[in-house]
Design a protein around this motif. Structure first.
Motif, mmCIF file in Angstrom:
data_model
loop_
_atom_site.group_PDB
_atom_site.id
_atom_site.type_symbol
_atom_site.label_atom_id
_atom_site.label_comp_id
_atom_site.label_asym_id
_atom_site.label_seq_id
_atom_site.Cartn_x
_atom_site.Cartn_y
_atom_site.Cartn_z
ATOM 1 N N ASP A 1 0.841 -1.200 0.000
ATOM 2 C CA ASP A 1 0.000 0.000 0.000
ATOM 3 C C ASP A 1 0.877 1.250 0.000
ATOM 4 O O ASP A 1 1.239 1.777 1.053
ATOM 5 N N VAL B 1 1.639 5.224 -1.611
ATOM 6 C CA VAL B 1 0.991 6.381 -2.217
ATOM 7 C C VAL B 1 2.032 7.461 -2.504
ATOM 8 O O VAL B 1 2.988 7.629 -1.744
ATOM 9 N N CYS C 1 3.512 6.030 -13.744
ATOM 10 C CA CYS C 1 2.448 5.641 -14.669
ATOM 11 C C CYS C 1 2.943 4.644 -15.710
ATOM 12 O O CYS C 1 2.177 3.807 -16.188
ATOM 13 N N ASP D 1 0.587 0.686 -9.835
ATOM 14 C CA ASP D 1 -0.111 0.306 -8.605
ATOM 15 C C ASP D 1 0.043 1.357 -7.512
ATOM 16 O O ASP D 1 -0.686 1.315 -6.513
ATOM 17 N N ASP E 1 -0.692 4.642 -5.841
ATOM 18 C CA ASP E 1 -1.723 5.676 -5.890
ATOM 19 C C ASP E 1 -1.070 7.053 -5.841
ATOM 20 O O ASP E 1 0.076 7.198 -5.400
ATOM 21 N N PHE F 1 -1.906 11.357 -4.891
ATOM 22 C CA PHE F 1 -2.760 12.465 -4.482
ATOM 23 C C PHE F 1 -1.942 13.743 -4.525
ATOM 24 O O PHE F 1 -0.708 13.723 -4.536
ATOM 25 N N ARG G 1 -5.611 9.366 -16.055
ATOM 26 C CA ARG G 1 -5.632 8.881 -14.682
ATOM 27 C C ARG G 1 -5.994 10.031 -13.752
ATOM 28 O O ARG G 1 -5.424 11.112 -13.857
ATOM 29 N N ILE H 1 -5.943 12.033 -10.370
ATOM 30 C CA ILE H 1 -5.130 12.227 -9.176
ATOM 31 C C ILE H 1 -6.031 12.816 -8.091
ATOM 32 O O ILE H 1 -6.665 13.854 -8.289
ATOM 33 N N GLN H 2 -6.095 12.138 -6.966
ATOM 34 C CA GLN H 2 -6.944 12.618 -5.880
ATOM 35 C C GLN H 2 -6.458 13.985 -5.392
ATOM 36 O O GLN H 2 -5.260 14.174 -5.170
ATOM 37 N N ARG I 1 -1.826 4.175 5.141
ATOM 38 C CA ARG I 1 -0.883 3.671 4.142
ATOM 39 C C ARG I 1 0.338 3.069 4.827
ATOM 40 O O ARG I 1 0.638 3.361 5.983
ATOM 41 N N TRP J 1 4.944 6.236 1.770
ATOM 42 C CA TRP J 1 4.631 7.356 0.885
ATOM 43 C C TRP J 1 5.876 7.733 0.090
ATOM 44 O O TRP J 1 7.007 7.591 0.546
#
Length: 253
Positions: A34, A36, A53, A58, A60, A62, A86, A88-89, A136, A139
């Motif tokens: 997990d 990010v 990308c 995989d 994530d 933001f 894609r 992006i949050q 998470r 990071w």
């Protein structure tokens, strides 16, 4: 219109840097699952976004909209999402906290002193960032050794005591010249302010252009002492690498 160079056609140095960056990212995903990426939308971020990308989707992503960003930064976010197809949050500060800050200090109260500026950064950046990494395991950040004395001592993967998760810094060995060579070769989108003397871009009222050859981060919070010119996302002191329990047990076996 510039033609995009494939990664396989890059210079040998850039290919090696891409490979090293990819290895660090893939190791992080393998070890922690997990992961990010906190995307700053800076020049380094464009390189890292492209590598993620392309090779490690995989992970994530933001980004933080503080409510005081340049229009050029928001336009870049749109371009990045369109290029990579894609989303992006985008995380925003808590409205109530911003309103209380403005009531207490004024709309531009961060100019009054270090504590006022840190408080603003905490509300607009640190708190949303903490929401972005909540739960998470690791990071990703695009810091480079050449950006500051503190960042020069960073580790590719280290334990972040402040946030209680692993911090992944796969671009430490990239120079500013490497970053821009990659951006140009790959015809990546980037913030238009970079062409107007802004090497490092944050919130509009806290960022200004610098003279050619000046410290790239001297345009950030320029009214403060150099030692305090961080928002808090990156430490002003180096946190030693923590040995992962699983690996420590294996090495002592």
């Amino acid at each position: 219109m510039s033609i995009e160079t494939s990664i396989e056609q890059l210079s040998s140095r850039l290919q090696a840097l891409v490979q090293d960056t990819r290895v660090v990212l893939e190791r992080a995903v393998h070890d922690y699952q997990d992961v990010v990426y906190s995307n700053s939308l800076g020049a380094e971020a464009m390189v890292l976004t492209d590598i993620i990308c392309t090779y490690v989707p995989d992970i994530d992503m933001f980004t933080l909209d503080t409510g005081r960003l340049h229009d050029e930064t928001l336009a870049l976010l749109d371009r990045v999402e369109r290029r990579y197809q894609r989303r992006i949050q985008v995380l925003y500060p808590q409205a109530e906290a911003v309103e209380q800050y403005v009531r207490d200090h004024g709309i531009n109260g961060f100019y009054q002193g270090f504590n006022e500026r840190q408080s603003c950064c905490n509300i607009r950046k640190i708190e949303p960032f903490k929401r972005g990494i909540a739960g998470r395991k690791a990071w990703v950040t695009g810091v480079r050794r050449g950006q500051s004395a503190e960042r020069a001592q960073g580790e590719a993967i280290s334990w972040d005591q402040r946030y209680d998760l692993w911090k992944v810094s796969p671009m430490l060995e990239w120079t500013e010249e490497d970053v821009w060579a990659y951006i140009r070769a790959r015809n990546l989108p980037y913030n238009a302010l970079h062409d107007k003397g802004f090497p490092s871009i944050g919130c509009a009222p806290c960022t200004r252009a610098v003279e050619p050859g000046a410290d790239p981060r001297s345009g950030r919070w320029w009214w403060e002492n150099p030692e305090t010119r961080e928002c808090g996302l990156q430490p002003r002191r180096v946190i030693p690498l923590k040995v992962e329990p699983r690996r420590a047990a294996a090495s002592s076996a």
